[in-house]
Design a protein around this motif. Structure first.
Motif, short mmCIF file in Angstrom:
data_model
loop_
_atom_site.label_atom_id
_atom_site.label_comp_id
_atom_site.label_asym_id
_atom_site.label_seq_id
_atom_site.Cartn_x
_atom_site.Cartn_y
_atom_site.Cartn_z
N SER A 4 0.84 -1.19 0.00
CA SER A 4 0.00 0.00 0.00
C SER A 4 0.87 1.24 0.00
O SER A 4 2.00 1.23 0.50
CB SER A 4 -0.94 0.02 1.20
OG SER A 4 -0.20 0.09 2.41
N VAL A 5 0.31 2.31 -0.56
CA VAL A 5 0.98 3.61 -0.53
C VAL A 5 -0.09 4.65 -0.17
O VAL A 5 -1.11 4.76 -0.84
CB VAL A 5 1.68 3.93 -1.87
CG1 VAL A 5 0.75 3.85 -3.06
CG2 VAL A 5 2.36 5.30 -1.80
N ARG A 6 0.15 5.33 0.91
CA ARG A 6 -0.83 6.28 1.41
C ARG A 6 -0.72 7.61 0.66
O ARG A 6 0.15 7.79 -0.20
CB ARG A 6 -0.64 6.48 2.91
CG ARG A 6 -0.84 5.21 3.71
CD ARG A 6 -0.57 5.43 5.19
NE ARG A 6 -1.47 6.39 5.78
CZ ARG A 6 -2.67 6.10 6.26
NH1 ARG A 6 -3.13 4.86 6.20
NH2 ARG A 6 -3.42 7.04 6.80
N THR A 7 -1.61 8.53 1.01
CA THR A 7 -1.61 9.83 0.34
C THR A 7 -0.32 10.60 0.61
O THR A 7 0.08 11.43 -0.21
CB THR A 7 -2.80 10.67 0.80
OG1 THR A 7 -2.78 10.76 2.24
CG2 THR A 7 -4.13 10.04 0.36
N ASP A 8 0.33 10.30 1.75
CA ASP A 8 1.61 10.97 2.06
C ASP A 8 2.79 10.19 1.53
O ASP A 8 3.94 10.47 1.90
CB ASP A 8 1.75 11.18 3.58
CG ASP A 8 1.74 9.87 4.36
OD1 ASP A 8 1.80 9.92 5.59
OD2 ASP A 8 1.67 8.80 3.72
N SER A 9 2.53 9.18 0.69
CA SER A 9 3.54 8.32 0.05
C SER A 9 4.19 7.32 0.99
O SER A 9 5.14 6.64 0.60
CB SER A 9 4.62 9.16 -0.64
OG SER A 9 4.06 9.89 -1.71
N HIS A 10 3.69 7.20 2.20
CA HIS A 10 4.19 6.16 3.10
C HIS A 10 3.78 4.80 2.56
O HIS A 10 2.63 4.60 2.16
CB HIS A 10 3.62 6.35 4.50
CG HIS A 10 4.05 5.31 5.47
ND1 HIS A 10 5.32 5.26 6.02
CD2 HIS A 10 3.40 4.24 5.98
CE1 HIS A 10 5.42 4.23 6.83
NE2 HIS A 10 4.28 3.59 6.83
N THR A 11 4.71 3.87 2.55
CA THR A 11 4.44 2.55 1.97
C THR A 11 4.50 1.45 3.03
O THR A 11 5.20 1.57 4.04
CB THR A 11 5.44 2.22 0.86
OG1 THR A 11 6.78 2.26 1.40
CG2 THR A 11 5.34 3.20 -0.29
#
Length: 117
Positions: free
Chosen positions: A50-57
């Motif tokens: 997964s990759v969140r809106t803040d680009s955290h994976t």
């Protein structure tokens, strides 16, 4: 009309690489967390990356160090780079979009990945 369209699946030999892409339309892409799931024959669908809106994976343990997820907000696209694949990576890969502030969730139709010699 919301659409998540996956591409890039196919047959690949063990140890090989594959690049999956998911192009989204009908949503405000930067507001959505994106993810790839897979479903192997006879098994439940599982989260792969997964990759969140803040680009955290985040990655499931079995793919850490082998798969890389990334997003391109300018192209409404999420990519999954798969490397050093094994037969255990075989399955239908689904793109998922989940709104960051609500319960809205969307799925693609899936793309088949088969790892076999």
């Amino acid at each position: 009309q919301v659409a998540l369209v996956e591409s890039g699946g196919g047959l690949v030999q063990p140890g090989g690489s594959l690049r999956l892409a998911c192009v989204c339309s009908g949503i405000l892409f930067p507001d959505f967390h994106m993810a790839w799931y897979r479903q192997a024959p006879g098994k439940q669908r599982e989260l792969v990356a997964s990759v969140r809106t803040d680009s955290h994976t985040r990655y499931t343990d079995s793919v850490k160090g082998r798969f890389t997820i990334s997003r391109d907000n300018a192209k409404n696209t999420v990519i999954l780079h798969m490397a050093t694949v094994t037969p255990g990576d075989t399955g239908v890969y689904y793109c998922n979009a989940e709104h960051s502030l609500s319960s809205y969730r969307y799925w693609g139709q899936g793309t088949q990945v088969t790892v076999s010699s």
